[in-house]
Design an enzyme around this catalytic site. Structure first.
Site, PDB file in Angstrom:
ATOM      1  N   CYS A  48      43.202  33.540  36.978  1.00  0.00           N
ATOM      2  CA  CYS A  48      44.094  34.600  37.461  1.00  0.00           C
ATOM      3  C   CYS A  48      44.611  34.280  38.861  1.00  0.00           C
ATOM      4  CB  CYS A  48      43.390  35.951  37.447  1.00  0.00           C
ATOM      5  SG  CYS A  48      41.871  36.009  38.430  1.00  0.00           S
TER       6      CYS A  48
ATOM      7  N   HIS B  30      39.482  39.898  40.787  1.00  0.00           N
ATOM      8  CA  HIS B  30      40.584  39.536  39.907  1.00  0.00           C
ATOM      9  C   HIS B  30      41.876  39.566  40.722  1.00  0.00           C
ATOM     10  CE1 HIS B  30      42.833  39.130  36.207  1.00  0.00           C
ATOM     11  NE2 HIS B  30      43.454  40.279  36.394  1.00  0.00           N
TER      12      HIS B  30
END
Length: 389
Positions: free
Chosen positions: A33, A335
């Site tokens: 990510c 994230h």
């Protein structure tokens, strides 16, 4: 749906908002990510996207490198049959992992570290290609000059004639040098877009000698404080610092360490300003890095005030075009997502998922509080594009 996105928004309604743009997510290949978010943020920096796609057109037969893989990925997004959905950036990820051991694993990596690596690597690739082109140009020029000398010498041995030939050769050589294309200089389009210049000014408090040093940057890292703004952070970045005690400055004039003042200001503003907010700080008491979820307000329109007196483009105005957001409580537990602006709307790219952002929830990305270890979605890298780009 998370990230402050509209719950009634799906792929086809995003696509309907624009007849030309493609909105494709990127598949996560095991904690990638950090890579996906930066690539999406850069893709929506239009000048960068155009340069990458143009590079692909003129370098079709080049051996694969990180830049060619990036260009292929952007080409897939632009020319894909589907305007929504997700792509697998497998070729790019494989090349990244093969060339750099830091990213050759399934661990979470730092998005800013990846951005820095990507821009520097692409710049190095372009510089190497320019050197190769220049060497080829010089070789052809020297070969041409040698042929000219040989042919003229065979025609006559007359001294006067030889003098005229020599003068002609020197003139031709000088003309070749002055007409070398600008593309053979040491600046690439990566530098044209992202490179700015800082000037560090140090003043000795004993003899008052002032020393200035320029330093180029592709992105600017700034400290963050509680309940502040980007403008304030930039002003603090350029505050006058006193060097004393163990941090005394070695003055060449005094030939000894002296107390001094130091200040960093921006001498040349880049076309695309990449601002990195230093949200991860090492705490000795915890023996580890912690996330600073401080609320830092960032404007949609930005003008930098911490420029030097000799800055040639100090009136440059920037618009926010994209940002990378960190979600989580720390550098290794979290994230990354990208938030981008397109046609007046803001979109969230969360790996494979693409959603429209509810404007009322945009402030969530400013930060939450000074509490350490609190779950938060905070701006980490901001991309501002100059209006005169």
């Amino acid at each position: 749906m998370g990230h402050g996105v509209s719950s009634d928004t799906v792929g086809h309604t995003i696509a309907d908002s624009n007849t030309n743009e493609h909105y494709l997510g990127l598949v996560n290949f095991g904690n990638t990510c950090y890579c996906n978010s930066v690539l999406q943020a850069l893709y929506f920096c239009k000048p960068f996207r155009e340069r990458v796609l143009n590079y692909r057109l003129i370098q079709k037969n080049k051996k694969d490198n990180l830049l060619t893989c990036l260009a292929d990925l952007f080409h897939m997004i632009v020319n894909g049959k589907k305007r929504t959905g997700a792509l697998q950036p497998k070729k790019f990820i494989n090349k990244l992992r093969k060339e750099n051991n830091t990213f050759d694993n399934d661990m979470q990596q730092d998005a800013h570290e990846f951005l820095n690596h990507l821009l520097n690597t692409c710049g190095d690739i372009l510089l190497a290609e320019k050197k190769e082109e220049k060497d080829k140009h010089d070789k052809q020029r020297n070969k041409s000059n040698n042929i000219t000398v040989s042919n003229n010498y065979l025609q006559t041995n007359n001294d006067e004639q030889n003098n005229r030939i020599t003068a002609s050769i020197n003139l031709n050589t000088n003309n070749d040098i002055t007409t070398v294309p600008n593309s053979l200089t040491e600046e690439t389009w990566i530098h044209e877009l992202f490179q700015g210049t800082l000037v560090s000014t140090t003043k000795c408090l004993n003899c008052e000698t002032v020393n200035s040093k320029d330093e180029n940057f592709l992105d600017l890292s700034i400290d963050v404080e509680e309940n502040t703004s980007i403008t304030t952070c930039l002003r603090v970045f350029s505050n006058i610092e006193t060097l004393s005690g163990e941090s005394k400055y070695y003055c060449e004039t005094c030939r000894s360490k002296q107390e001094a003042t130091k200040r960093m200001r921006i001498k040349k503003l880049p076309r695309i300003l990449a601002l990195h907010l230093k949200r991860f700080k090492y705490f000795e008491v915890f023996k580890q890095y912690k996330k600073l979820s401080y609320r830092v307000v960032f404007p949609f329109e930005l003008r930098l005030l911490n420029t030097s007196e000799d800055c040639t483009n100090s009136d440059r105005i920037y618009d926010l075009v994209s940002l990378v957001v960190h979600c989580g409580i720390g550098p290794n537990r979290g994230h990354y997502i990208a938030v981008v602006k397109r046609d007046g709307s803001w979109l969230v790219f969360d790996d494979e998922t693409v959603d429209r952002l509810d404007p009322s929830n945009f402030e969530e990305f400013y930060g939450v509080s000074h509490d350490l270890g609190r779950q938060s979605e905070t701006s980490y890298i901001l991309f501002y594009e100059s209006r005169d780009v």
